[in-house]
Design an enzyme around this catalytic site. Structure first.
Site, PDB file in Angstrom:
ATOM      1  N   ARG A  50       0.758  -0.765   0.657  1.00 37.51           N
ATOM      2  CA  ARG A  50      -0.350  -0.113   0.365  1.00 37.51           C
ATOM      3  C   ARG A  50       0.800   1.896  -0.114  1.00 37.51           C
ATOM      4  NH1 ARG A  50      -2.240  -4.304   1.944  1.00 37.51           N
ATOM      5  NH2 ARG A  50      -0.002  -4.116   3.422  1.00 37.51           N
ATOM      6  N   LYS A  79      26.056  -4.810  -1.694  1.00 40.71           N
ATOM      7  CA  LYS A  79      27.781  -5.317  -1.324  1.00 40.71           C
ATOM      8  C   LYS A  79      28.815  -4.714  -0.521  1.00 40.71           C
ATOM      9  CE  LYS A  79      27.900  -4.507  -7.307  1.00 40.71           C
ATOM     10  NZ  LYS A  79      27.841  -3.965  -7.636  1.00 40.71           N
ATOM     11  N   HIS A 128       5.884   6.102  11.322  1.00 44.76           N
ATOM     12  CA  HIS A 128       5.576   6.306  10.381  1.00 44.76           C
ATOM     13  C   HIS A 128       3.955   7.525   9.746  1.00 44.76           C
ATOM     14  CE1 HIS A 128       4.388   4.635   6.623  1.00 44.76           C
ATOM     15  NE2 HIS A 128       3.892   3.055   6.495  1.00 44.76           N
TER      16      HIS A 128
END
Length: 301
Positions: A50, A79, A128
């Site tokens: 989402r 890497k 968030h």
């Protein structure tokens, strides 16, 4: 320094309300093109459906272009490249960076070295903020206000970054909180301390029916297996709450059920057809809110 959105604390109450107003305008007319020529990087170092797709849809609706990756398996991080170096390089190519990362604090690290605005699309169990703003938008749409509400947050309150950010944002309004969780998953003390410092009332309980008939918003969350290092601890609490349609007989008519998704088994599918279910519309609101955030941070609204 560019304006970033790393924590919901980066926005004042007035800025939050301004973004919600812009989102409403975009919902009324979502075909925009004023960011033509801009390039925005969506860097997702952990899986997302989402959040990633709504950000990419938002960028495209605004007329900009998207570059990036949906996970870190094909990046130079495999890497050994540091996050700082990755962000410095990407900053050369784009006008904004949207980033999700499994490590708490990673968004702060990115913002400290980026030369363009950074939006935190979720950093571990920390914050968030864009989810918080779409949650506020959903609450405002369904209740007509953000003050004088009872918000019941249920489930994984310890690791749930969405409930952490939403608590911080709603603490700026006249809100009452109920935190429903087993002892192992209770809301971290620092968020309770914040509420106490702002004289915001809250109650903690482990009984999902305690405030079910009194709340205006029932904010369900899943128990997040990916946040547990001890699978025995996860198995102990993973099925602690399950909301079904049969439990909703006495709830307020205006009550709406939110969930940041994905759900597992904490909301039975028979809830979907009730008038109280709003979690799929909530996810849809994310595109408009993220259009608004991008426009605001780039100085266009």
């Amino acid at each position: 320094m560019p304006k970033n959105l790393i924590s919901i604390r980066d926005f004042s109450k007035d800025e939050m309300l301004h973004v919600l107003d812009i989102a409403s305008e975009f919902e009324a007319d979502r075909e925009q093109n004023f960011l033509a020529g801009k390039v925005i990087a969506c860097l997702f170092f952990e899986p997302s459906t989402r959040t990633r797709l709504s950000f990419e849809a938002a960028v495209n609706r605004l007329g900009a272009r998207v570059i990036g990756f949906p996970d870190n398996r094909n990046t130079s991080q495999t890497k050994g490249e540091t996050l700082e170096d990755t962000i410095k390089i990407v900053s050369n190519y784009v006008d904004m960076i949207v980033m999700r990362h499994p490590q708490a604090g990673a968004a702060d690290v990115a913002a400290s070295v980026a030369s363009v605005p950074v939006i935190n699309a979720g950093d571990g169990a920390n914050q968030h903020p864009t989810q918080t703003l779409l949650d506020l938008y959903s609450i405002q749409k369904t209740q007509g206000r953000l003050d004088d509400l009872v918000i019941d947050m249920v489930g994984d309150l310890k690791y749930g970054r969405t409930v952490h950010s939403l608590t911080e944002a709603l603490s700026l309004f006249d809100t009452k909180f109920v935190y429903t969780a087993p002892e192992e998953l209770r809301m971290p003390q620092k968020y309770l301390d914040l509420l106490e410092s702002r004289h915001i009332p809250y109650v903690q309980t482990d009984d999902i029916e305690y405030a079910l008939n009194d709340c205006d918003i029932l904010y369900m969350t899943r128990v997040q297996q990916e946040r547990f290092s001890d699978m025995d601890e996860y198995n102990k609490v993973k099925d602690v709450y399950r909301l079904s349609a049969s439990m909703l007989g006495g709830v307020k008519k205006n009550m709406r059920i939110l969930h940041p998704l994905p759900r597992v088994n904490e909301i039975a599918t028979d809830v979907d057809s009730t008038p109280y279910a709003y979690y799929f519309q909530q996810a849809g609101n994310g595109m408009y809110v993220r259009m608004a955030i991008i426009s605001y941070l780039l100085g266009y609204r």
